[in-house]
Structures are given as C-alpha cells and as structure tokens.
Design a protein around this motif. Structure first.
Motif, PDB file in Angstrom:
ATOM      1  N   LYS A 138      41.043  45.369  52.112  1.00 19.22           N
ATOM      2  CA  LYS A 138      40.808  46.374  52.416  1.00 19.22           C
ATOM      3  C   LYS A 138      39.565  46.428  53.548  1.00 19.22           C
ATOM      4  N   ILE A 139      38.965  45.061  53.646  1.00 22.96           N
ATOM      5  CA  ILE A 139      37.823  44.994  54.445  1.00 22.96           C
ATOM      6  C   ILE A 139      38.447  44.703  55.876  1.00 22.96           C
ATOM      7  N   ILE A 140      37.726  45.417  56.940  1.00 20.11           N
ATOM      8  CA  ILE A 140      38.282  45.279  58.489  1.00 20.11           C
ATOM      9  C   ILE A 140      37.052  44.655  59.149  1.00 20.11           C
ATOM     10  N   GLY A 141      37.176  43.672  60.010  1.00 18.62           N
ATOM     11  CA  GLY A 141      36.124  43.046  60.620  1.00 18.62           C
ATOM     12  C   GLY A 141      35.955  41.550  60.138  1.00 18.62           C
ATOM     13  N   LYS A 142      35.880  40.876  61.032  1.00 20.21           N
ATOM     14  CA  LYS A 142      35.946  39.528  60.829  1.00 20.21           C
ATOM     15  C   LYS A 142      34.643  38.996  60.112  1.00 20.21           C
ATOM     16  N   ALA A 143      33.525  39.624  60.420  1.00 24.03           N
ATOM     17  CA  ALA A 143      32.228  39.098  59.786  1.00 24.03           C
ATOM     18  C   ALA A 143      32.152  39.697  58.205  1.00 24.03           C
ATOM     19  N   LEU A 144      32.702  40.747  58.089  1.00 18.88           N
ATOM     20  CA  LEU A 144      32.742  41.259  56.630  1.00 18.88           C
ATOM     21  C   LEU A 144      33.670  40.438  55.883  1.00 18.88           C
ATOM     22  N   VAL A 145      34.666  40.097  56.473  1.00 15.69           N
ATOM     23  CA  VAL A 145      35.657  39.292  55.739  1.00 15.69           C
ATOM     24  C   VAL A 145      34.943  37.989  55.276  1.00 15.69           C
ATOM     25  N   LEU A 146      34.386  37.325  56.357  1.00 14.29           N
ATOM     26  CA  LEU A 146      34.012  36.016  56.082  1.00 14.29           C
ATOM     27  C   LEU A 146      32.744  36.110  54.996  1.00 14.29           C
ATOM     28  N   ASP A 147      31.921  37.159  55.060  1.00 13.86           N
ATOM     29  CA  ASP A 147      30.939  37.418  54.262  1.00 13.86           C
ATOM     30  C   ASP A 147      31.695  37.451  52.809  1.00 13.86           C
ATOM     31  N   GLU A 148      32.577  38.267  52.727  1.00  7.17           N
ATOM     32  CA  GLU A 148      33.373  38.378  51.289  1.00  7.17           C
ATOM     33  C   GLU A 148      33.941  37.166  50.850  1.00  7.17           C
ATOM     34  N   ILE A 149      34.554  36.213  51.730  1.00  6.73           N
ATOM     35  CA  ILE A 149      34.988  34.919  51.299  1.00  6.73           C
ATOM     36  C   ILE A 149      33.748  33.919  50.793  1.00  6.73           C
ATOM     37  N   ILE A 150      32.569  34.303  51.547  1.00  5.63           N
ATOM     38  CA  ILE A 150      31.579  33.366  51.309  1.00  5.63           C
ATOM     39  C   ILE A 150      31.016  33.582  49.875  1.00  5.63           C
ATOM     40  N   ASN A 151      30.943  35.141  49.684  1.00  8.54           N
ATOM     41  CA  ASN A 151      30.749  35.514  48.268  1.00  8.54           C
ATOM     42  C   ASN A 151      31.409  35.042  47.212  1.00  8.54           C
ATOM     43  N   TYR A 152      32.909  34.923  47.520  1.00  7.95           N
ATOM     44  CA  TYR A 152      33.936  34.736  46.498  1.00  7.95           C
ATOM     45  C   TYR A 152      33.736  33.143  46.032  1.00  7.95           C
ATOM     46  N   ILE A 153      33.445  32.492  47.265  1.00  4.85           N
ATOM     47  CA  ILE A 153      33.252  30.929  47.094  1.00  4.85           C
ATOM     48  C   ILE A 153      32.039  30.572  46.225  1.00  4.85           C
ATOM     49  N   GLN A 154      30.893  31.356  46.565  1.00  4.54           N
ATOM     50  CA  GLN A 154      29.599  30.991  45.723  1.00  4.54           C
ATOM     51  C   GLN A 154      29.881  31.386  44.162  1.00  4.54           C
ATOM     52  N   SER A 155      30.650  32.583  44.093  1.00  8.07           N
ATOM     53  CA  SER A 155      30.667  33.084  42.708  1.00  8.07           C
ATOM     54  C   SER A 155      31.435  32.019  42.019  1.00  8.07           C
ATOM     55  N   LEU A 156      32.508  31.368  42.625  1.00  5.85           N
ATOM     56  CA  LEU A 156      33.367  30.445  42.070  1.00  5.85           C
ATOM     57  C   LEU A 156      32.503  29.185  41.512  1.00  5.85           C
ATOM     58  N   GLN A 157      31.871  28.862  42.469  1.00  6.23           N
ATOM     59  CA  GLN A 157      30.965  27.811  42.280  1.00  6.23           C
ATOM     60  C   GLN A 157      29.972  27.962  40.896  1.00  6.23           C
ATOM     61  N   HIS A 158      29.330  29.206  41.196  1.00  7.76           N
ATOM     62  CA  HIS A 158      28.602  29.498  39.807  1.00  7.76           C
ATOM     63  C   HIS A 158      29.342  29.639  38.612  1.00  7.76           C
ATOM     64  N   GLN A 159      30.587  29.896  38.754  1.00 10.60           N
ATOM     65  CA  GLN A 159      31.351  29.983  37.274  1.00 10.60           C
ATOM     66  C   GLN A 159      31.599  28.778  36.936  1.00 10.60           C
ATOM     67  N   VAL A 160      31.827  27.682  37.796  1.00  8.39           N
ATOM     68  CA  VAL A 160      32.247  26.433  37.479  1.00  8.39           C
ATOM     69  C   VAL A 160      30.940  25.665  36.731  1.00  8.39           C
ATOM     70  N   GLU A 161      29.838  26.188  37.363  1.00 10.49           N
ATOM     71  CA  GLU A 161      28.570  25.744  36.685  1.00 10.49           C
ATOM     72  C   GLU A 161      28.427  26.072  35.270  1.00 10.49           C
ATOM     73  N   PHE A 162      28.684  27.432  35.035  1.00  7.63           N
ATOM     74  CA  PHE A 162      28.487  28.268  33.851  1.00  7.63           C
ATOM     75  C   PHE A 162      29.457  27.613  32.937  1.00  7.63           C
ATOM     76  N   LEU A 163      30.548  27.567  33.487  1.00  7.03           N
ATOM     77  CA  LEU A 163      31.740  26.928  32.348  1.00  7.03           C
ATOM     78  C   LEU A 163      31.526  25.514  32.098  1.00  7.03           C
ATOM     79  N   SER A 164      30.944  24.775  32.883  1.00  6.50           N
ATOM     80  CA  SER A 164      30.569  23.342  32.508  1.00  6.50           C
ATOM     81  C   SER A 164      29.469  23.534  31.573  1.00  6.50           C
ATOM     82  N   MET A 165      28.414  24.411  31.669  1.00 10.45           N
ATOM     83  CA  MET A 165      27.750  24.332  30.576  1.00 10.45           C
ATOM     84  C   MET A 165      28.122  24.700  29.334  1.00 10.45           C
TER      85      MET A 165
END
Lengths: 271, 164
Positions: free
Chosen positions: A178-205
């Motif tokens: 639903k997001i329009i605009g390259k910058a916003l989409v990029l931000d969303e992607i970055i947030n998603y990757i960061q959340s995935l990495q945090h999840q990996v960290e949490f799950l490894s603990m």
C-alpha cells in the motif's frame, strides 16, 4: 485480454527490417519476452525478414493494467499469431508497431522499449537497413519531450530495472503494497530486515534457554533424523527412545510434513 | 482410509521432491548445526548466556548462508566471510588479549551516522551491500529477505516445539 498490441495509430514509424532488444533485457532474465514477429513483418512489407519484437507491458501503455508481467511470454506468442491478422483488423486500437509502419513507409526500424508511451512519439532512432536479427543497437521510441541520446536511454533502462526490483521487494515484505513512494518503501524494507534480525537474536536466546533447561540431545538427534528422512512418520521409523522424542513422534503423525508447511506460524503444538 | 494389507500392499513411497525447498534446506542445516552446538559439552557450560546465544545466532546465519550455496549469492559470500573473519579475530583476541582491534568497529560506526540515506542503511543491513550498485543491491536484498524470513520461521518452529 488477448493482445499485447500497441495502440499506436500515430506512429511515425517506418518499415521494419530487423530490430532486437537484446541489450536492455539480459537474455537470461526474461526469455519469454523476446519473440519473433516474423510473419508480421513479412505481411506488412512484403519482405520475409525476421524481426524480433519485444512486447512488454509498457509503463505508458493503455493496456498496462490489462496485462500482467507473468504473461509476457503468452503475449509474445499471441502477438505473433495475431501478426497476420493485423493487417486485416487495422482499427486504431489494434494497430501494432508494424501497422503504423505501413503509414510511413520509411526505412526506419523501431523497437518499442518498455517505457515507450502510446501517443505522439516524438523521436526515433536511426534507421537500419536489413540486417541479421542480432543487433547490438537498441532502437527505442522516446516519450514526448524526452531526450533520446544514449545516456538518457541507458538511464531510463536502469531506472526501469530498479523499479522492477523494487516491485518484487514490495511483494516480499508484508504490508508494503500500500505504500507509495520509493523512499517510504525502502524505509519499510529496512525496518522489516531489522525486525527479522532482532527476531533471530531473540530466538537464538530462546533456543539457548531451551538447551540449558533440558538436555535434549537425544531428541534433537531424532529431530535431525526425521528431518533428513523427510518422510511421513508411521511409527516404524523410530530410532530414538527418549520421552520427548516419542511425544514429538506421536504428535507429529497428524502433521508429518511440518517442514513443508507454508504458514510459518501455523505450527501445531503436539502436546 | 481403507485398511491396508500390511504384507502385500503398501502405498508407494512418495517421490522425493525434485529439489528441496528453501525451507527444507535451511531447516536441515540449522538443525544439524544446532545439534552440534547443543551437544558439545565444552561449549554448553562455558561463557555467559549471551555468549551461548551468540553462538547459536552465528550458527543460524552461517547455516543460512550455506544453505543457499555458499558462494552463489553475493550476500552469502559476504556473510560467510564476515563470520569467519570475526571468528578469527575472536581467537586472536582471546589468545593475545589485544584490545587494539576492538576500536576499529566503534570508530566506523560513529562516522557514518550523520549521512545516512535510505540506500545507505540498506547497504549496511545486507551483507556485502557496500560494494554494489543499487540494482544488484535490490536483487540481493530480495533474496536475502526471503532467506532470512525462512530462517526465522524455522527457528520459531523449533523453539515452539521444544519450549513449554
């Protein structure tokens, strides 16, 4: 929608001899897209030259909504089929590039690139005499008021590629459509990757906590064995004896192929 | 289901999938390396919680990178290189107790903070992203996101399975 045809009625085009689009789209990328419009060209010009046309769902086309990216190969084949019909059904809507070429009868060759607009083309590339289909030139129609020199063309091709990749990324990231605009989409992607990495960290603990809480080595061997066998359990494949492993096995008979589940969060609890 | 005659008729074994899916590949490798981490007595007791968790995290990332074919993707190559570099550095540190190497990371982190733009952040997140043009970066990102999401799912399933 059957026709990938361009609705160019006002093409200031020329006779096709041979044109190809090999450079913009790497050959390994979209093999289905490049098709041969041999019969089409033959009909129109009376020549039997081979010409390759790429039919894309151009961004500026009217038919863009109708076409989907996946059907590019179908479109190409259907375009080839329709080539012979083009001369007959020469309504404004169904005129192909070739059809418009009829009007001018020049000796120019055009190829429609992805970003070519429908109406009122303003410039064209240099003509090419009849040559073998494999060219290293790309002849592209430019939009009205846009430059046509090589740099802008390369720029435009590059931008097309980038926007195409952004689209695939948008499909991967949930909630990004639903997001329009390259910058916003990029931000969303970055947030998603960061959340995935945090999840990996949490799950490894969490997994580490699981390990320290109970000694699961025998069961995990069973886990691995089951994994490697990758067959549904039927009780005869038992090769472990620990209690937890037995629980796992009994529970997993209802859903042996948990690995092949499509929904990640839907893993059934066995106990 | 109709009862089967155990002696004569048995359902033919399902044909193996032509290529294991991404999830299967990642799951296999991760489970193997996890078992390795869990069963190694020496590692199980030493260090604190964080160190042990980090070991599992490293196992997760390295198994993910290997599952896609270690050198097929730019991000997997960069990821493996980073992990191996860190492992080497850690051994080095432990053996020599040298603090000089540690300052390198802190310095670079402070430097970049001011001029961050969308694609720069992405480059930092995706392994190997610094030396790529935007087009390749986006492609690597999409593949990386796919694999990372699968890895998270696998880990989640395992954690769910074994936790209370």
């Amino acid at each position: 929608m059957d026709a990938p045809i361009v609705n160019e009625s006002s093409f200031s085009a020329a006779n096709p001899s041979a044109y190809s689009l090999a450079e913009i789209w790497p050959p390994s990328g979209d093999p289905g897209i490049v098709g041969s419009g041999g019969p089409r060209a033959g009909n129109l010009d009376g020549s039997a030259e081979e010409s390759t046309v790429t039919e894309q769902s151009g961004s500026g086309r009217k038919r863009k909504d109708a076409n989907s990216e996946d059907e590019s190969s179908k479109r190409v084949s259907s375009s080839c089929v329709l080539g012979s019909d083009l001369n007959n059904s020469n309504g404004a809507k169904r005129t192909k590039i070739a059809g418009s070429r009829d009007e001018n009868g020049g000796s120019k060759v055009e190829v429609e690139a992805n970003s070519v607009a429908c109406n009122k083309l303003s410039a064209e590339q240099s003509a090419k005499p009849s040559e073998p289909p494999k060219q290293d030139y790309i002849h592209v129609r430019a939009r009205r008021g846009q430059a046509t020199d090589n740099h802008s063309l390369a720029e435009r091709a590059r931008r097309e590629k980038i926007s195409e990749r952004m689209k695939t990324l948008q499909d991967l990231v949930p909630g990004c459509n639903k997001i329009i605009g390259k910058a916003l989409v990029l931000d969303e992607i970055i947030n998603y990757i960061q959340s995935l990495q945090h999840q990996v960290e949490f799950l490894s603990m969490k997994l580490e906590a699981v390990n320290s809480r109970m000694d699961m080595s025998p069961a995990l061997d069973g886990f691995v064995a089951k994994d490697l066998m990758s067959q549904p359990f039927d009780g005869t494949g038992m090769m472990f004896a620990s209690q937890a492993a037995r629980d796992y096995m009994q529970g997993s008979q209802a859903q042996p192929d948990w690995l092949h589940m499509q929904t990640g969060g839907g893993f059934k609890r066995e106990t | 289901m109709a009862p089967e005659d155990p002696v004569t008729v048995s359902p033919p074994p399902p044909p193996p999938p032509p290529t294991p899916s991404l999830k299967t590949k990642i799951a296999r490798r991760f489970v193997k390396s996890l078992a390795e981490v869990w069963t190694s007595r020496k590692l199980a007791t030493e260090g604190g919680v964080r160190k042990r968790a980090r070991r599992i995290k490293i196992a997760a990332y390295s198994s993910m990178a290997r599952a896609v074919g270690g050198s097929r993707r730019a991000w997997s190559r960069a990821l493996l290189a980073k992990l191996q570099g860190r492992a080497k550095r850690r051994c080095h540190l432990r053996s020599q107790r040298c603090l000089g190497l540690k300052r390198k990371r802190a310095g670079s982190r402070n430097m970049v903070r001011n001029e961050v733009s969308g694609s720069d952040k992405l480059r930092r997140l995706v392994p190997g992203g610094k030396a790529m043009d935007l087009c390749n970066l986006l492609e690597e990102t999409s593949h990386f996101v796919q694999c990372l999401a699968t890895q998270v799912k696998v880990m989640q399933s395992i954690a769910d399975r074994y936790s209370v």
